[in-house]
Design a protein around this motif. Structure first.
Motif, mmCIF file in Angstrom:
data_model
loop_
_atom_site.group_PDB
_atom_site.id
_atom_site.type_symbol
_atom_site.label_atom_id
_atom_site.label_comp_id
_atom_site.label_asym_id
_atom_site.label_seq_id
_atom_site.Cartn_x
_atom_site.Cartn_y
_atom_site.Cartn_z
ATOM 1 N N TYR A 48 0.826 -1.207 0.000
ATOM 2 C CA TYR A 48 0.000 0.000 0.000
ATOM 3 C C TYR A 48 0.864 1.263 0.000
ATOM 4 O O TYR A 48 0.553 2.244 -0.705
ATOM 5 N N ILE A 49 1.926 1.273 0.787
ATOM 6 C CA ILE A 49 2.817 2.439 0.804
ATOM 7 C C ILE A 49 3.445 2.642 -0.571
ATOM 8 O O ILE A 49 3.523 3.773 -1.074
ATOM 9 N N ALA A 50 3.893 1.538 -1.184
ATOM 10 C CA ALA A 50 4.491 1.627 -2.517
ATOM 11 C C ALA A 50 3.486 2.182 -3.520
ATOM 12 O O ALA A 50 3.830 3.030 -4.373
ATOM 13 N N ALA A 51 2.243 1.723 -3.455
ATOM 14 C CA ALA A 51 1.211 2.205 -4.375
ATOM 15 C C ALA A 51 0.975 3.701 -4.203
ATOM 16 O O ALA A 51 0.811 4.438 -5.188
ATOM 17 N N THR A 52 0.968 4.158 -2.950
ATOM 18 C CA THR A 52 0.769 5.584 -2.686
ATOM 19 C C THR A 52 1.901 6.421 -3.264
ATOM 20 O O THR A 52 1.676 7.452 -3.919
ATOM 21 N N ILE A 126 -6.515 -0.771 -5.350
ATOM 22 C CA ILE A 126 -5.573 0.291 -5.705
ATOM 23 C C ILE A 126 -4.527 -0.297 -6.643
ATOM 24 O O ILE A 126 -4.018 -1.395 -6.408
ATOM 25 N N TYR A 127 -4.184 0.456 -7.684
ATOM 26 C CA TYR A 127 -3.210 -0.017 -8.665
ATOM 27 C C TYR A 127 -2.037 0.957 -8.736
ATOM 28 O O TYR A 127 -2.207 2.175 -8.600
ATOM 29 N N ALA A 128 -0.857 0.413 -8.955
ATOM 30 C CA ALA A 128 0.350 1.227 -9.097
ATOM 31 C C ALA A 128 1.225 0.580 -10.161
ATOM 32 O O ALA A 128 2.236 -0.054 -9.863
ATOM 33 N N THR A 129 0.838 0.722 -11.414
ATOM 34 C CA THR A 129 1.468 -0.046 -12.497
ATOM 35 C C THR A 129 2.656 0.658 -13.152
ATOM 36 O O THR A 129 3.311 0.067 -14.006
ATOM 37 N N LYS A 218 2.588 -5.333 -9.769
ATOM 38 C CA LYS A 218 2.066 -6.509 -10.458
ATOM 39 C C LYS A 218 0.624 -6.816 -10.099
ATOM 40 O O LYS A 218 -0.044 -7.555 -10.815
ATOM 41 N N ILE A 219 0.150 -6.319 -8.958
ATOM 42 C CA ILE A 219 -1.117 -6.767 -8.402
ATOM 43 C C ILE A 219 -2.006 -5.576 -8.068
ATOM 44 O O ILE A 219 -1.600 -4.418 -8.201
ATOM 45 N N SER A 220 -3.220 -5.877 -7.625
ATOM 46 C CA SER A 220 -4.104 -4.848 -7.091
ATOM 47 C C SER A 220 -4.127 -4.978 -5.573
ATOM 48 O O SER A 220 -4.256 -6.076 -5.039
#
Length: 298
Positions: A48-52, A126-129, A218-220
């Motif tokens: 979650y931190i990485a996605a943010t 949440i996505y962080a692609t 890679k994931i949601s």
């Protein structure tokens, strides 16, 4: 031939990030003798931190390499701080008590962190692609893979070797091994065991969160992410042997290959195959494939 190569590569990709998670779990058990139920929550926290961070970097139209570096640095700093605070502020109060008590404490931390992530990030995926595009697509033996997936394999190998080297070839590592093998003797020789506990737990949390950050593109990210990871990481350390770096590596490869083979050949038996391997190992090697050496009491 390509079919079997696909299974092997998919299995190694799965094993790469699972190895990092399991490495943190087996390290914490080796030093603190705690089966950390909350380990999967630290993985989810890192994701979650990485996605943010990645979302913030992408919003400023910065290149994917900046997002990749930024997410690793931010996750490392935050996860280390969270690990130290939890160990110093909570776990140390329960040292010396029954192991079941510590197990329940880590389960309570797991439940708390699950709700904390929902309060902060909500329940929607949440996505962080952005970093996923960093290495492009690569061709290997006629097969095309996303470069990011393949890069995870050498990254996990480097992390595993660095930890093995640190434990076996450095002074600090020798101190940690001394605490693992004989805590009472370590105290009598002047080792500050409580400090070793704090560093080991914080480093275990760091590894779990780092694995979460590496897999975030890679994931949601959504509720329930931590539960799946803790089940797989427990299976790995049980197969490989609690407290063993080499066991974590072998266990991760076996689980990764089993999952990949099941997905391609029999998707409905994915979890069954993992439990089957775990049961087979426990039947013949109850301590795992790589039993950690213990001092013989006379």
């Amino acid at each position: 031939m390509n079919f079997f190569l696909t299974i092997i590569l998919d299995g190694l990709i799965q094993a790469s990030w699972l190895f990092i998670v399991a490495l943190g779990l087996t390290l914490v058990f080796g030093v603190l003798k705690i089966l950390n139920i909350a380990h999967g929550s630290f993985y989810a926290l890192g994701a979650y931190i990485a996605a943010t961070v990645v979302t913030m970097v992408a919003a400023r139209s910065l290149p994917p390499s900046v997002g990749f570096v930024a997410m690793l640095i931010s996750v490392a700093l935050i996860a280390s701080a969270v690990g130290l605070l939890l160990e110093r502020g909570l776990l140390k109060m329960f040292y010396g008590r029954d192991e079941v008590v510590l197990l329940l404490v880590t389960y309570a931390v797991f439940l708390i962190l699950e709700d904390v992530t929902k309060l902060i990030w909500g329940v929607n995926p949440i996505y962080a692609t952005q970093p996923y595009e960093l290495f492009g697509n690569l061709e290997f033996a006629g097969l095309y893979y996303v470069g990011y997936d393949l890069v995870l394999i050498p990254i996990s190998a480097v992390i595993g070797f660095a930890i093995w080297f640190g434990l076996n070839r450095t002074v600090i590592g020798k101190i940690v091994l001394a605490v693992i093998h004989n805590e009472e003797m370590s105290v009598s020789m002047g080792v500050r065991v409580n400090r070793v506990y704090a560093v080991a737990f914080a480093f275990g949390v760091l590894l779990a969160a780092l694995a979460g950050a590496l897999t975030a593109p890679k994931i949601s990210m959504q509720p329930g992410l931590s539960s799946d990871v803790i089940i797989l990481s427990f299976a790995i350390v049980v197969i490989g042997g609690l407290g063993s770096v080499e066991g974590a590596a072998v266990g991760a490869i076996l689980v990764g290959l089993a999952r990949a083979a099941s997905v391609h050949l029999m998707p409905q038996a994915e979890l069954f195959m993992i439990y089957l391997i775990m049961a087979a190992v426990l039947m013949f090697r109850p301590e795992g494939l790589f039993k950690r050496e213990t001092a013989r009491r006379i």
